[in-house]
Design a protein around this motif. Structure first.
Motif, PDB file in Angstrom:
ATOM      1  N   ILE A   1      -9.288   2.978   4.788  1.00 27.16           N
ATOM      2  CA  ILE A   1      -8.421   1.843   5.083  1.00 27.16           C
ATOM      3  C   ILE A   1      -7.943   1.977   6.529  1.00 27.16           C
TER       4      ILE A   1
ATOM      5  N   LEU B   1       0.833  -1.192   0.000  1.00 22.36           N
ATOM      6  CA  LEU B   1       0.000   0.000   0.000  1.00 22.36           C
ATOM      7  C   LEU B   1       0.873   1.250   0.000  1.00 22.36           C
TER       8      LEU B   1
ATOM      9  N   VAL C   1      -5.007   3.678  -6.895  1.00 25.91           N
ATOM     10  CA  VAL C   1      -4.953   2.505  -6.002  1.00 25.91           C
ATOM     11  C   VAL C   1      -5.860   1.410  -6.563  1.00 25.91           C
ATOM     12  N   GLU C   2      -7.035   1.818  -7.009  1.00 22.80           N
ATOM     13  CA  GLU C   2      -7.973   0.853  -7.585  1.00 22.80           C
ATOM     14  C   GLU C   2      -7.363   0.125  -8.782  1.00 22.80           C
ATOM     15  N   ARG C   3      -6.653   0.910  -9.590  1.00 27.91           N
ATOM     16  CA  ARG C   3      -6.016   0.302 -10.771  1.00 27.91           C
ATOM     17  C   ARG C   3      -4.965  -0.718 -10.344  1.00 27.91           C
TER      18      ARG C   3
ATOM     19  N   ARG D   1     -10.528   0.787 -22.958  1.00 33.34           N
ATOM     20  CA  ARG D   1      -9.766   0.822 -21.713  1.00 33.34           C
ATOM     21  C   ARG D   1      -8.352   1.357 -21.958  1.00 33.34           C
TER      22      ARG D   1
ATOM     23  N   LEU E   1      -4.971  -2.442  -7.655  1.00 35.56           N
ATOM     24  CA  LEU E   1      -5.601  -3.616  -7.047  1.00 35.56           C
ATOM     25  C   LEU E   1      -5.856  -4.715  -8.067  1.00 35.56           C
ATOM     26  N   GLU E   2      -6.146  -4.282  -9.294  1.00 35.01           N
ATOM     27  CA  GLU E   2      -6.473  -5.255 -10.332  1.00 35.01           C
ATOM     28  C   GLU E   2      -5.314  -6.207 -10.601  1.00 35.01           C
ATOM     29  N   HIS E   3      -4.091  -5.731 -10.314  1.00 38.28           N
ATOM     30  CA  HIS E   3      -2.910  -6.531 -10.642  1.00 38.28           C
ATOM     31  C   HIS E   3      -2.172  -7.017  -9.402  1.00 38.28           C
TER      32      HIS E   3
ATOM     33  N   THR F   1     -14.290   0.008  -1.903  1.00 35.40           N
ATOM     34  CA  THR F   1     -13.302  -0.819  -1.229  1.00 35.40           C
ATOM     35  C   THR F   1     -12.124   0.011  -0.745  1.00 35.40           C
ATOM     36  N   VAL F   2     -11.704   0.986  -1.517  1.00 41.53           N
ATOM     37  CA  VAL F   2     -10.532   1.753  -1.120  1.00 41.53           C
ATOM     38  C   VAL F   2     -10.910   3.082  -0.482  1.00 41.53           C
TER      39      VAL F   2
ATOM     40  N   ILE G   1      -6.498  -4.656   1.547  1.00 42.02           N
ATOM     41  CA  ILE G   1      -7.480  -3.563   1.638  1.00 42.02           C
ATOM     42  C   ILE G   1      -8.872  -4.126   1.951  1.00 42.02           C
TER      43      ILE G   1
ATOM     44  N   LEU H   1     -15.193  -1.147  -6.342  1.00 48.89           N
ATOM     45  CA  LEU H   1     -13.779  -0.971  -6.048  1.00 48.89           C
ATOM     46  C   LEU H   1     -13.541   0.369  -5.367  1.00 48.89           C
ATOM     47  N   ASP H   2     -14.241   1.407  -5.829  1.00 45.19           N
ATOM     48  CA  ASP H   2     -14.091   2.707  -5.186  1.00 45.19           C
ATOM     49  C   ASP H   2     -14.436   2.609  -3.709  1.00 45.19           C
TER      50      ASP H   2
END
Lengths: 200, 356
Positions: free
Chosen positions: B12, A129, A179-181, B241, A183-185, B8-9, A193, B5-6
């Motif tokens: 924290i 993180l 951060v979201e991006r 994308r 997370l995908e990887h 989720t983060v 998280i 996802l939004d």
């Protein structure tokens, strides 16, 4: 004879500040002891766990005592201290921004085999993180950490960092999107998280 | 998916270790350092070493210390001090120095000489003799903050900007807005802009409006990116994308191009089109094109009323309306937000604007 309660509460904040400005050591110690945990926690949440966290906390209080005579009282003392702490953190981040963050080699699959592994993965998740945050612009990193990790409101983030609410919000949003991006990887970061989601 | 996802983060929880032992370690060191600093400051006030010859590398340190001493003297004389003698900050070639004045953070770059003066009204003036300074200035609430570089005066409202004098003067604004006065003429320079504007620049300084510098100004049109900045033979992104990610990467250094890329993606009908449209609104808002942002938000609401960014778009509308000075409309938008997202992220500030 009834018990008489003597008010032993510490001096008011204004009295304490005035005594600190006069250079009274007892007052300075009291202010330090009142605020140290808060400053320590704030720096920790912004920076993770740098080796020099205590040095930075010390630097914050040097700044506080040096600048206290200029404190106008137009914000809460703690908010004012927060600003100094944030500037100190910003200096620290800026000075270290070119230093790569070491990342331990660890399996990308959370191992459900026991608490020790959970702790190891939690530590690794935390490290990742802050590794992600270290890639952000310092201002975005600070805004995101204050909002998402230290639990501040957008208005508080704006006040502490000296920007408009809209700017604070945009910085937070962009950081959150990044951060979201990530997370995908990064399953370990995603798992961390998910397990450390706080109240909104 | 995006909304999940939004969330989720959003917040924290990071466990902070107990600070007791840390506090016990820091306390004696802190007061030892504080005593040392004060002793040094007292000694310097009694016997200032004006004639000392310092090696080049020491000038930066000496300048910063001089500033600290001057500020301390101001502190000691209390809030009603009339003014402070100017202090000089000098950095050597290859060095830099960061210092604070009130809420402003100033970073003096390499080979810089800047004089710092304060006045009784809380005003601050930095006189840049050479080099560069990067200034992060919180809103001043009527206390002036000026940077003077030769014949050029930069007046600050509350912003982050850089002034370079080597020897030509150049002003770059990262956030907010400043007024640059040179040769008897004023120019407002907004976020992302440079003064003086170069012939090929995408954005020219905004002419001084009649209203006060604190009033929001809205450029009539988003600047078009210069065609020459377009990469030649750039590959067409394989998907929406990819195109979106490519647009995101442009934001930091070429936002007009990013805006155009978002607009292209937004022509579609998928979730990336929705996200691109919202990102375009954000981008416009972040670059003080509030009217453009509002138009894009209108389009978003019309085309993607249930889009993943609908909540953010609804709140951004409130912020943009406030920026435009349309307080009544902002309150109405806040009320609409509360009605639609009663447990949303921005309920607290929305409730302050539109109490139930």
């Amino acid at each position: 004879m009834g018990l008489r309660v003597v008010d032993s509460s510490p001096a008011t904040e204004a009295d304490l500040i005035a005594a600190c400005v006069r250079g009274e050591r007892d007052a300075e110690r009291e202010l330090f002891r009142r605020e140290y945990r808060h400053v320590h926690a704030l720096l920790f949440r912004i920076l993770g766990s740098p080796r020099d966290l205590e040095d930075l906390a010390q630097e914050v209080f040097i700044g506080v005592f040096q600048a206290l005579p200029r404190f106008r009282g137009d914000a809460k003392l703690r908010t004012w201290i927060d600003r100094i702490a944030v500037h100190t953190a910003l200096d620290h981040i800026t000075a270290r921004k070119r230093i790569p963050i070491p990342v331990e080699t660890i399996s990308d699959r959370p191992d459900p085999s026991g608490p020790a592994d959970d702790r190891a993965h939690a530590r690794e998740g935390l490290r990742r993180l802050y590794g992600v945050l270290a890639t952000f612009k310092p201002e975005a990193r600070i805004a995101f950490a204050l909002y998402a990790i230290d639990g501040r409101s957008i208005a508080d983030v704006a006040a502490i960092t000296g920007v408009t609410a809209l700017t604070a919000k945009l910085r937070i949003w962009r950081a959150r999107r990044e951060v979201e991006r990530r997370l995908e990887h990064d399953p370990i970061l995603a798992s961390y998280i998910a397990q450390h989601r706080g109240p909104r | 998916m995006k909304r999940d996802l939004d969330r989720t983060v959003d917040r924290i929880v990071v466990e902070v270790p107990v600070a007791d032992s840390s506090q016990h370690r820091v306390e004696p060191r802190l007061f030892e350092q504080l005593d040392g600093l004060r002793a040094a400051q007292r000694a310097r006030r009694v016997a200032p070493d004006r004639g000392a010859r310092l090696p080049g590398w020491a000038w930066g340190v000496a300048g910063a210390m001089a500033l600290a001493i001057a500020l301390l003297i101001v502190h000691r004389t209390g809030e009603h001090a009339t003014s402070a003698a100017p202090s000089l900050v000098v950095t050597p070639a290859g060095g830099s120095s960061r210092f604070t004045i009130d809420d402003a953070v100033i970073e003096a770059g390499s080979d810089t000489s800047v004089e710092v003066a304060t006045d009784a009204a809380g005003g601050i003036t930095l006189s840049l003799a050479r080099g560069s300074i990067d200034c992060d200035v919180a809103p001043r609430h009527g206390r002036p903050f000026h940077v003077i570089a030769g014949d050029v005066t930069v007046e600050v409202v509350g912003t982050r900007f850089t002034v370079v004098r080597r020897p030509e003067v150049q002003v770059d604004v990262a956030h907010g807005k400043v007024r640059v006065r040179a040769n008897g003429r004023d120019a407002f320079v907004a976020a992302g802009e440079r003064w003086p504007a170069v012939a090929t620049a995408a954005v020219a300084p905004v002419p001084a409006p009649d209203e006060s510098p604190a009033a929001p100004t809205v450029p009539a049109q988003r600047p078009e990116p210069p065609v020459t900045d377009q990469p030649r033979n750039s590959p067409t992104p394989a998907s929406s994308r990819d195109a979106f990610v490519a647009a995101q990467r442009l934001e930091a250094h070429a936002w007009p191009q990013a805006a155009r890329a978002y607009r292209t993606i937004a022509r579609g009908g998928d979730r990336w089109a929705a996200l691109a449209l919202y990102s375009l609104a954000e981008l416009d808002a972040a670059h003080d094109h509030a009217a453009d942002a509002l138009a894009v938000l209108d389009e978003y609401q019309r085309r993607f009323p249930k889009g993943a960014s609908a909540e953010d778009a609804a709140w951004l509308r409130v912020e943009v309306l406030r920026t435009l000075g349309r307080t009544g409309d902002a309150r109405a938008a806040a009320a609409a937000y509360l009605e639609r997202f009663p447990s949303g992220t921005y309920v607290t500030p929305a409730s302050r604007l539109a109490p139930p």
